[in-house]
Design a protein around this motif. Structure first.
Motif, PDB file in Angstrom:
ATOM      1  N   LEU A  75       0.820  -1.212   0.000  1.00 32.39           N
ATOM      2  CA  LEU A  75       0.000   0.000   0.000  1.00 32.39           C
ATOM      3  C   LEU A  75       0.853   1.262   0.000  1.00 32.39           C
ATOM      4  O   LEU A  75       0.478   2.274  -0.606  1.00 32.39           O
ATOM      5  CB  LEU A  75      -0.953  -0.006   1.185  1.00 32.39           C
ATOM      6  CG  LEU A  75      -2.132  -0.960   1.031  1.00 32.39           C
ATOM      7  CD1 LEU A  75      -2.944  -1.016   2.314  1.00 32.39           C
ATOM      8  CD2 LEU A  75      -3.006  -0.563  -0.119  1.00 32.39           C
ATOM      9  N   GLY A  76       2.012   1.232   0.641  1.00 37.15           N
ATOM     10  CA  GLY A  76       2.930   2.364   0.594  1.00 37.15           C
ATOM     11  C   GLY A  76       3.475   2.593  -0.804  1.00 37.15           C
ATOM     12  O   GLY A  76       3.582   3.739  -1.270  1.00 37.15           O
ATOM     13  N   ILE A  77       3.811   1.513  -1.504  1.00 34.63           N
ATOM     14  CA  ILE A  77       4.299   1.630  -2.879  1.00 34.63           C
ATOM     15  C   ILE A  77       3.204   2.174  -3.794  1.00 34.63           C
ATOM     16  O   ILE A  77       3.449   3.044  -4.636  1.00 34.63           O
ATOM     17  CB  ILE A  77       4.831   0.273  -3.375  1.00 34.63           C
ATOM     18  CG1 ILE A  77       6.095  -0.098  -2.615  1.00 34.63           C
ATOM     19  CG2 ILE A  77       5.072   0.291  -4.884  1.00 34.63           C
ATOM     20  CD1 ILE A  77       6.561  -1.513  -2.854  1.00 34.63           C
ATOM     21  N   ILE A  78       1.977   1.671  -3.619  1.00 35.62           N
ATOM     22  CA  ILE A  78       0.857   2.157  -4.430  1.00 35.62           C
ATOM     23  C   ILE A  78       0.593   3.632  -4.156  1.00 35.62           C
ATOM     24  O   ILE A  78       0.375   4.421  -5.080  1.00 35.62           O
ATOM     25  CB  ILE A  78      -0.399   1.299  -4.170  1.00 35.62           C
ATOM     26  CG1 ILE A  78      -0.210  -0.103  -4.737  1.00 35.62           C
ATOM     27  CG2 ILE A  78      -1.647   1.950  -4.753  1.00 35.62           C
ATOM     28  CD1 ILE A  78      -1.271  -1.092  -4.327  1.00 35.62           C
ATOM     29  N   LEU A  79       0.631   4.034  -2.894  1.00 37.15           N
ATOM     30  CA  LEU A  79       0.397   5.433  -2.536  1.00 37.15           C
ATOM     31  C   LEU A  79       1.494   6.342  -3.089  1.00 37.15           C
ATOM     32  O   LEU A  79       1.206   7.425  -3.618  1.00 37.15           O
ATOM     33  CB  LEU A  79       0.302   5.565  -1.016  1.00 37.15           C
ATOM     34  CG  LEU A  79      -0.128   6.907  -0.460  1.00 37.15           C
ATOM     35  CD1 LEU A  79      -1.553   7.223  -0.896  1.00 37.15           C
ATOM     36  CD2 LEU A  79      -0.034   6.894   1.053  1.00 37.15           C
ATOM     37  N   ALA A  80       2.746   5.916  -2.997  1.00 37.06           N
ATOM     38  CA  ALA A  80       3.852   6.715  -3.539  1.00 37.06           C
ATOM     39  C   ALA A  80       3.758   6.811  -5.060  1.00 37.06           C
ATOM     40  O   ALA A  80       4.027   7.874  -5.644  1.00 37.06           O
ATOM     41  CB  ALA A  80       5.186   6.106  -3.131  1.00 37.06           C
ATOM     42  N   TYR A  93       5.953  14.655   3.696  1.00 36.62           N
ATOM     43  CA  TYR A  93       5.130  14.846   4.880  1.00 36.62           C
ATOM     44  C   TYR A  93       3.707  14.346   4.634  1.00 36.62           C
ATOM     45  O   TYR A  93       3.152  13.613   5.451  1.00 36.62           O
ATOM     46  CB  TYR A  93       5.104  16.325   5.280  1.00 36.62           C
ATOM     47  CG  TYR A  93       4.176  16.606   6.427  1.00 36.62           C
ATOM     48  CD1 TYR A  93       4.526  16.241   7.720  1.00 36.62           C
ATOM     49  CD2 TYR A  93       2.938  17.203   6.223  1.00 36.62           C
ATOM     50  CE1 TYR A  93       3.680  16.467   8.781  1.00 36.62           C
ATOM     51  CE2 TYR A  93       2.082  17.434   7.277  1.00 36.62           C
ATOM     52  CZ  TYR A  93       2.451  17.071   8.548  1.00 36.62           C
ATOM     53  OH  TYR A  93       1.604  17.289   9.593  1.00 36.62           O
ATOM     54  N   LEU A  94       3.132  14.714   3.495  1.00 34.26           N
ATOM     55  CA  LEU A  94       1.774  14.287   3.165  1.00 34.26           C
ATOM     56  C   LEU A  94       1.715  12.777   2.945  1.00 34.26           C
ATOM     57  O   LEU A  94       0.786  12.106   3.404  1.00 34.26           O
ATOM     58  CB  LEU A  94       1.287  15.030   1.925  1.00 34.26           C
ATOM     59  CG  LEU A  94      -0.138  14.725   1.471  1.00 34.26           C
ATOM     60  CD1 LEU A  94      -1.140  15.176   2.531  1.00 34.26           C
ATOM     61  CD2 LEU A  94      -0.417  15.401   0.147  1.00 34.26           C
ATOM     62  N   ILE A  98      -0.545  10.250   5.391  1.00 35.11           N
ATOM     63  CA  ILE A  98      -1.613   9.388   4.870  1.00 35.11           C
ATOM     64  C   ILE A  98      -1.253   7.927   5.061  1.00 35.11           C
ATOM     65  O   ILE A  98      -2.091   7.112   5.468  1.00 35.11           O
ATOM     66  CB  ILE A  98      -1.889   9.714   3.389  1.00 35.11           C
ATOM     67  CG1 ILE A  98      -2.476  11.120   3.280  1.00 35.11           C
ATOM     68  CG2 ILE A  98      -2.832   8.697   2.772  1.00 35.11           C
ATOM     69  CD1 ILE A  98      -2.607  11.618   1.869  1.00 35.11           C
ATOM     70  N   TRP A  99      -0.002   7.578   4.782  1.00 32.03           N
ATOM     71  CA  TRP A  99       0.421   6.187   4.904  1.00 32.03           C
ATOM     72  C   TRP A  99       0.330   5.707   6.349  1.00 32.03           C
ATOM     73  O   TRP A  99      -0.072   4.585   6.605  1.00 32.03           O
ATOM     74  CB  TRP A  99       1.851   6.032   4.387  1.00 32.03           C
ATOM     75  CG  TRP A  99       2.352   4.628   4.444  1.00 32.03           C
ATOM     76  CD1 TRP A  99       1.984   3.592   3.654  1.00 32.03           C
ATOM     77  CD2 TRP A  99       3.314   4.107   5.356  1.00 32.03           C
ATOM     78  NE1 TRP A  99       2.670   2.468   4.017  1.00 32.03           N
ATOM     79  CE2 TRP A  99       3.484   2.757   5.058  1.00 32.03           C
ATOM     80  CE3 TRP A  99       4.053   4.674   6.394  1.00 32.03           C
ATOM     81  CZ2 TRP A  99       4.365   1.951   5.764  1.00 32.03           C
ATOM     82  CZ3 TRP A  99       4.922   3.869   7.091  1.00 32.03           C
ATOM     83  CH2 TRP A  99       5.076   2.520   6.773  1.00 32.03           C
TER      84      TRP A  99
END
Length: 124
Positions: A75-80, A93-94, A98-99
């Motif tokens: 999920l961190g990779i998808i969010l980034a 920071y954002l 969120i993560w």
């Protein structure tokens, strides 16, 4: 595992994050008085991960921590990727804000489901 005295200490440790969340507004005010930018959620996540590790070692046939880490990482990779390619900017920071909220939600889901599983195991 069939007696209440076997599961009572674990239920005490299990209820600590929920009790902490009940008093989170007061605890956050105390952190602000000390000029710390720490929130209660930041303190609860490592505790939940540690207790999930202990519960999975004691009561489950598989360890839950690798699965949690895998879900959180993906999920961190998808969010980034979303921030980088769709929004065309990656503000760390954002992203981490969120993560970390997503990490809390995932840990809470695993934590509550492990507690329900533990109670069902005790009832049988």
């Amino acid at each position: 595992m069939n007696t209440l005295s076997d599961i009572l200490p674990l239920l005490g440790f299990y209820s600590v994050p929920f009790i902490t969340l009940l008093f989170s507004r007061w605890i956050n005010k105390q952190f602000k008085l000390l000029r710390l930018s720490v929130k209660v959620v930041d303190l609860i996540i490592p505790y939940m991960l540690l207790l999930l590790f202990a519960m999975s070692q004691l009561y489950f046939p598989v360890n839950l921590i690798p699965y949690i880490i895998l879900i959180i990482s993906v999920l961190g990779i998808i969010l980034a990727t979303y921030f980088t390619f769709y929004r065309k900017e990656l503000k760390l920071y954002l992203f981490f804000r969120i993560w970390w909220r997503i990490v809390f939600i995932i840990c809470l889901i695993f934590y509550v489901s492990a507690g329900i599983w533990m109670i069902l195991l005790w009832m049988n």
